[in-house]
Structures are given as C-alpha cells and as structure tokens.
Motif scaffolding. Structure first.
Motif: not given
Lengths: 229, 198
Positions: A80, A82-84, A86-87, A90, B114, B151, B154
């Motif tokens: 799970p 979240k926020a940074v 998750l960035v 990615v 991506l 993303v 955020h």
C-alpha cells in the motif's frame, strides 16, 4: 499441463485492444517479460484490478517469442504505497523497465525489489530508493569499489576526488573530465549507508543521477522530475 | 468486399472507433448505405462540424464549441471549489451523479512517467495559473484510483500545498450494490481505511 508459477510484479500496464492488457512484468524466474492478459466482462474485472503494479503475484504464462499470454495470476501481497513512496516506487519501476534485458532472470535483484517496496511503505525511509538504484547499477556491472581505487589499488581517502567509468572502475580524479565524479568521503560513507548524513545523501543523489544517466546512455528517467530529493 | 474503393475507405474510416473491428465497420457501412442514408448524411455533417468547432475550454480544458464551457460560464457556481479530473467524460459523470456545484479542471490524461507523459503534457501550468488567481480554497482531486491517477493526485496536491490551498482526495470504496467477495483487495483495504462512523 499448466505452466509453472513464478513470483512476479507488474512494472507497467497498458490497455491492449478492448478487453486485454499489455503487461511488462518483472518475474523471479524469467526476468523481465511482456504478457498479454485477456479479460471478459463482469466478475473478471476483479483480476483486472489486481493486475496493477506494486502487487506481488504468483503468475504463469504461455507462448513463445517476445510477447507471452498470461495464463494465471494470483495476488500474494499488496504494497500500500502512498504519496512520495508511490512516486519513488514508480521511479524504481521505470528504472527496471529501462535497465533490465528481456528474459534474463535476476532472482537477487527481484528479492531486492521486493524488499525495496516493503521499505517504501515508510515515507520517512529516504535510503530505500538510493540503495535499490545501487543494486540495479551493480546488476549492470556498475560496481563502486568502496575500499580501493581500481586503477592503483590504493585505499580510498576521504579527502580525495575519484571518478568512475564502467570500463575502468574507480580511479583517482586527475582532472581529465571523463566519468562520474565521486568523493572519497561518499565512498567511505557508503560502507555504512544507514549512517549517512543529509549532505552525504544529497551527494549520493547527484552521483546516482549521473550513474543512471550513463547507464541509460544519456537519458534521464521521466519519474525523476516528479520528486525533489 | 466489392471493388468500390470509396466503400473500402468508409469501412476503414469507421474502424477508427474504439471497439469497432473490420466486420462491424463493414456492417455499419452497409447499413448506412442500404437502409439509412439520411442518418449517414447527418452523421457526416455533425461529425464534420464537431471535429472543426469543438475545442478545449480556455478555463477548465473540457470540450466545448465556445471559448469557455457552460459550467465555467455559470457565475452561480462556487468559485472556491475546484475539482480536478482526468477526462471531459469525468466531468459529465460527476455532474450527473453528484450535487457538486464548484468548477472543474480537466487534465486530459494523467502523469505517466513510464509512458513519457510529464507535468507539461497535462496542462499543469494552466492549473498552476488558475490556483495563483487566489479564488480556489479547496482542490478536490478526482483522478482515477490507478497508480498513475494516484501519482498525479500526489503531484497536484504538492502544487496546492505550495500555495497553502487544502487538497482533498475523493474516497475509494466498495461499489454500491456489489458483493465484498468480488471486490479486489486494494479497493477493499481502501474501503476499510476510509470507514466512517455509522
């Protein structure tokens, strides 16, 4: 006979025709692969929701050539993010997409990726991503020698400046301008990365940006624009 | 297929629509030519005008044939609320389903590093200029609950925070009328995290 299951993560998913997804996956047993996943309507949409990045799957696939067909996928764990966090995750996915070769198993890196996702759930963990970047670089042969320079074999000195090139390794900076510049201070700090201070972490960030740019032949990762670290 | 190259061209053109393969496109073309030429002509006329005249609203970037869309031109809406969505169809969905009376901002996509889609590709410079006007007091982030949508939410929340504007995220949960057994683990865990006093 059903194909064997392998732990797998989805790095990227894109719609493919109307009822399919094109998935770039990082699997433990086959490395990076591309699969098509087909869906019907209705209750199958549950598995469509499951086929997202940052979920550990047990997956199997069939077929030959460049693009396989996803045969089966079961979710084992969801991260799970979240926020940074998750960035950052990615960014890790984009790095894997660009740096990995297709069909080359990297079980050690797979375990490191799994561990990194776990750490990225904690937004205060600023080292998880840089350490994973070092793992990816090491997989590609970009290994920083933290104890000796590779040219002369001398011990790393904190006050010295060094440069790194994948074909030469680490060598004392004599001002010839090629390769990625790294300070002796950072190399010594990397022996115990968890103890690094904010200045050393910032220098590590710049160094990683250089090294990854070199690995990707001058390209920068798009996700790098989304966080300011 | 007959030798008519114009007919073939029509079938090929119809195939540009999502979900339309060559057989369906062929059936559509024959239906219009043999049974309903008037509807075909009307379709061609409307299609031509729509493609020529519909553009993006200068305020919110949704689709409109005017300089500003009907919602942005309505002074009775609440200027302190701005809802950010991915697509013009999301505006229609929110308008039809909710009593929301603020304004919208349509990104026309979502951040997807991506796939090479960055902040400059989804009109965030226009959104920043809108936030700088000082009217918006709450930014509602209604991007899709996908990795890219999160993303994007955020990133935009950081733009809002820089300006001291509070941002809220729409709730994600169990769809009405569905069964828990068939809800995926991500949605279910969001639904539990976002539970409210009953």
């Amino acid at each position: 006979m059903s194909p064997e299951l392998s732990p797998a993560f989805i790095l990227r998913r894109n719609p493919y025709r109307d009822t399919s997804l094109l998935l770039d996956m990082f699997t433990r047993d086959a490395g990076k692969i591309t699969c098509v996943a087909k869906f019907g309507q209705g209750k199958n949409s549950r598995s469509k929701g499951m086929l997202e990045p940052f979920r550990q799957l047990d997956a199997s696939w069939t077929g030959k050539g460049e693009v396989f067909t996803l045969f089966n996928a079961e979710e084992k764990r969801r991260f799970p993010l979240k926020a940074v966090g998750l960035v950052r995750a990615v960014y890790a996915n984009e790095l894997l997409l660009r740096a990995l070769w297709q069909h080359q198993p990297q079980p050690e890196l797979f375990a490191q990726y799994q561990q990194t996702l776990f750490r990225l759930e904690n937004l205060a963990d600023v080292l998880a991503l840089p350490l994973f970047e070092l793992d990816v670089l090491a997989m590609a042969g970009y290994v920083l020698n933290l104890w000796h320079d590779d040219a002369a074999g001398h011990d790393i000195e904190p006050a010295m400046r060094y440069r790194f090139r994948p074909d030469h390794g680490l060598y004392a900076d004599v001002g010839e301008g090629k390769g990625v510049p790294i300070s002796g201070n950072l190399l010594i700090a990397l022996r115990e990365p968890e103890a690094m201070n904010p200045d050393q972490r910032l220098e590590l960030r710049h160094t990683l940006d250089y090294l990854i740019q070199m690995l990707l032949k001058g390209k920068t990762l798009n996700a790098r624009k989304l966080f300011h670290e | 297929m007959s030798e008519s190259s114009l007919l073939k061209e029509l079938v090929d053109a119809l195939r540009c629509l999502p979900g339309i393969g060559s057989r369906t496109a062929q059936r559509m073309a024959f239906h219009l030519l043999e049974n309903d030429r008037r509807s075909g002509e009307r379709l061609a006329d409307v299609m031509g005008r729509a493609m020529r005249d519909i553009k993006h609203c200068s305020r919110c970037r949704t689709l409109t044939e005017h300089d500003t869309c009907r919602i942005c031109a309505n002074p009775a809406r609440q200027p302190q609320l701005l809802c950010v969505v991915e697509h013009p169809s999301d505006v229609v969905a929110v308008e039809q389903a909710t009593g929301y009376r603020g304004y919208y901002f349509v990104l026309g996509g979502r951040l997807s590093p991506l796939d090479g889609i960055g902040p400059e590709d989804i009109g965030l410079d226009v959104l920043e200029a809108r936030l700088d006007e000082g009217e918006v007091q709450e930014l509602i982030l209604a991007t899709n609950p996908t990795v890219e949508g999160e993303v994007t939410a955020h990133y935009i929340s950081e733009l809002a925070a820089k300006r001291g504007i509070p941002a809220s995220r729409i709730a994600h949960g169990v769809p009405m009328g569905s069964e828990l057994e068939y809800v995926d683990s991500g949605t279910l865990s969001h639904a539990f995290e976002g539970r409210r006093k009953y």
